[in-house]
Each structure stands twice: as C-alpha cells, then as structure tokens.
Write a protein that holds these residues in place. Structure first.
Motif, short mmCIF file in Angstrom:
data_model
loop_
_atom_site.label_atom_id
_atom_site.label_comp_id
_atom_site.label_asym_id
_atom_site.label_seq_id
_atom_site.Cartn_x
_atom_site.Cartn_y
_atom_site.Cartn_z
N ASP A 149 0.84 -1.19 0.00
CA ASP A 149 0.00 0.00 0.00
C ASP A 149 0.88 1.25 0.00
OD1 ASP A 149 -2.34 1.58 0.17
OD2 ASP A 149 -2.03 1.75 2.34
N ARG A 150 0.90 1.94 -1.13
CA ARG A 150 1.78 3.10 -1.28
C ARG A 150 1.35 4.29 -0.44
NH1 ARG A 150 5.64 2.77 -5.58
NH2 ARG A 150 5.37 0.80 -6.65
N LEU A 151 0.06 4.44 -0.16
CA LEU A 151 -0.37 5.54 0.69
C LEU A 151 0.19 5.36 2.11
CD1 LEU A 151 -1.96 8.13 1.05
CD2 LEU A 151 -4.00 6.74 1.53
N GLN A 155 12.29 2.00 -6.59
CA GLN A 155 13.22 2.18 -7.70
C GLN A 155 13.52 0.85 -8.39
OE1 GLN A 155 14.24 5.26 -8.81
NE2 GLN A 155 12.68 5.84 -7.33
N VAL A 156 13.67 -0.21 -7.61
CA VAL A 156 13.90 -1.54 -8.18
C VAL A 156 12.68 -1.99 -8.97
CG1 VAL A 156 14.24 -3.98 -7.59
CG2 VAL A 156 15.61 -2.23 -6.47
N ASP A 157 11.49 -1.77 -8.40
CA ASP A 157 10.25 -2.13 -9.11
C ASP A 157 10.13 -1.37 -10.43
OD1 ASP A 157 9.61 -3.85 -7.08
OD2 ASP A 157 8.17 -2.48 -6.12
N ALA A 158 10.46 -0.10 -10.42
CA ALA A 158 10.38 0.70 -11.64
C ALA A 158 11.38 0.22 -12.68
CB ALA A 158 10.63 2.17 -11.32
N ALA A 159 12.58 -0.14 -12.23
CA ALA A 159 13.59 -0.64 -13.17
C ALA A 159 13.18 -1.98 -13.76
CB ALA A 159 14.94 -0.76 -12.46
N GLN A 160 12.55 -2.83 -12.96
CA GLN A 160 12.10 -4.13 -13.45
C GLN A 160 10.97 -3.96 -14.46
OE1 GLN A 160 11.13 -6.32 -9.92
NE2 GLN A 160 13.25 -7.04 -9.63
N GLN A 173 14.13 2.22 2.66
CA GLN A 173 13.80 0.90 2.13
C GLN A 173 12.68 1.02 1.09
OE1 GLN A 173 12.35 -1.90 5.01
NE2 GLN A 173 11.81 -3.42 3.46
N ARG A 174 11.64 1.74 1.42
CA ARG A 174 10.53 1.88 0.48
C ARG A 174 10.95 2.61 -0.79
NH1 ARG A 174 8.13 -2.22 1.56
NH2 ARG A 174 7.40 -2.36 3.68
N TYR A 175 11.78 3.63 -0.64
CA TYR A 175 12.24 4.36 -1.81
C TYR A 175 13.04 3.44 -2.74
CZ TYR A 175 14.96 7.41 -4.77
OH TYR A 175 15.55 7.99 -5.87
N LEU A 226 2.31 7.93 4.55
CA LEU A 226 1.75 8.39 5.81
C LEU A 226 2.54 7.95 7.03
CD1 LEU A 226 -2.07 7.89 5.12
CD2 LEU A 226 -0.73 10.00 4.99
N MET A 227 3.09 6.74 7.00
CA MET A 227 3.79 6.24 8.18
C MET A 227 5.01 7.07 8.58
SD MET A 227 3.32 2.13 7.87
CE MET A 227 4.52 1.80 9.10
N PRO A 228 5.83 7.53 7.66
CA PRO A 228 6.96 8.38 8.08
C PRO A 228 6.52 9.70 8.73
CG PRO A 228 7.40 7.46 5.93
CD PRO A 228 5.97 7.12 6.26
N ILE A 229 5.33 10.16 8.40
CA ILE A 229 4.83 11.39 9.05
C ILE A 229 4.67 11.15 10.54
CG2 ILE A 229 2.88 12.98 9.18
CD1 ILE A 229 2.46 12.49 6.17
N LEU A 230 4.17 9.97 10.92
CA LEU A 230 4.06 9.64 12.34
C LEU A 230 5.43 9.59 12.98
CD1 LEU A 230 2.43 8.74 14.81
CD2 LEU A 230 2.65 6.39 13.97
N GLY A 231 6.39 8.96 12.32
CA GLY A 231 7.74 8.89 12.87
C GLY A 231 8.36 10.26 13.06
N LEU A 232 8.14 11.15 12.11
CA LEU A 232 8.67 12.50 12.24
C LEU A 232 7.98 13.27 13.36
CD1 LEU A 232 9.16 13.48 8.50
CD2 LEU A 232 10.91 12.93 10.19
N MET A 233 6.69 13.12 13.50
CA MET A 233 5.98 13.81 14.59
C MET A 233 6.45 13.30 15.95
SD MET A 233 4.13 16.14 13.30
CE MET A 233 3.26 16.65 14.77
N LEU A 234 6.65 12.00 16.06
CA LEU A 234 7.16 11.45 17.33
C LEU A 234 8.58 11.95 17.59
CD1 LEU A 234 5.81 7.81 17.07
CD2 LEU A 234 5.12 9.55 18.73
#
Length: 148
Positions: A60-62, A139-144, A133-135, A66-74
């Motif tokens: 799920d790309r959304l 990139q690997v998925d796009a290259a494939q 990791q997600r980034y 969204l998850m890093p926003i929580l990490g940054l707020m914490l």
C-alpha cells in the motif's frame, strides 16, 4: 500565557507522553495555541498509515507516505522534550514563570529526557530506515517494469 506556574517537569513528560498530539504546547500556551492544533492531524494521518499497512500489507503506497509522518511527529516531540528537560531551571523560570520565585526541578525532567532520547532515537532511525527501504524498493520495481 496564563499567570500559573509552568513546570518544566510536566512539560517534559507531556512532550514524552503526548507531544505528537501537542499536549505540551497546550499545557504551556493554552488551547488558543495555533501550533499546538497543528500536531494532531499529521499524527493521526501517520496512525492511519500504520492501520492501512496492517490491513492492506506492505504494497500500500499511501501507507508508505503516511507512516513516516508519524515517525517525524514522534521524533519532533521527543526533541522538544529533550530541549525542555535540559533547559536550565533559571532560564526556564525567567521565560515561563516571570516574577515567581525560582524552583529546582531535580531529576524528574532528566529521567524524562532519557526516555525522550530512547524513544526519539528509535523513531527517527526507524523512520529513516523505513523510508529509505521503500524508496529503493520502488526504484527496483520501476527498473524491473522498464526492463520487461
């Protein structure tokens, strides 16, 4: 700012326990603080991302956004708790409690700072690792896809 005493210990622990929701700012500045009202929305969006990841899985790309926003707020709230807890008592009282006799805080804010360091460091490292990791996976998925 109200005329009541603002405790450095309480502010530090509120930043630790509920800083991502702005509880420390509500304590220090009251319900009229506009910056405090900016804290809950990104935190809740991040929690929604965690829920989406749990329900829909890692594809799920959304949730990735969204998850890093929580990490940054914490992480931000933990940093705020560290700053509050390490502010010298004299400087805290001069800024937050002008005209009142200075008070010694003791070890309670320092213990809060230790908690903030532990949680904040873990949140920041996890957020960076998850985002990287997600980034790179995208990139690997796009290259494939291009090579097919």
């Amino acid at each position: 700012m109200s005329s009541g005493y603002k405790s450095k210990t309480i502010a530090t622990w509120l930043a630790f326990a509920g800083g991502s929701l702005g509880l420390h700012r509500f304590y220090l500045h009251g319900l009229g603080d506009k910056l405090a009202w900016l804290h809950p929305l990104p935190t809740l969006l991040g929690l929604y991302g965690v829920q989406r990841m749990d329900l829909l899985g890692q594809d799920d790309r959304l949730a990735w956004v969204l998850m890093p926003i929580l990490g940054l707020m914490l992480s931000i709230s933990m940093l705020t708790g560290i700053v509050y807890g390490l502010t010298p008592d004299e400087k805290w009282d001069a800024h937050r409690n002008p005209g009142q006799p200075p008070r010694r805080t003791g070890w309670a804010p320092i213990i809060g700072v230790v908690g903030c360091l532990l949680v904040g460091g873990a949140c920041l490292m996890t957020t960076i690792a998850f985002s990287a990791q997600r980034y790179f996976e995208s990139q690997v998925d796009a290259a494939q896809e291009i090579s097919q």
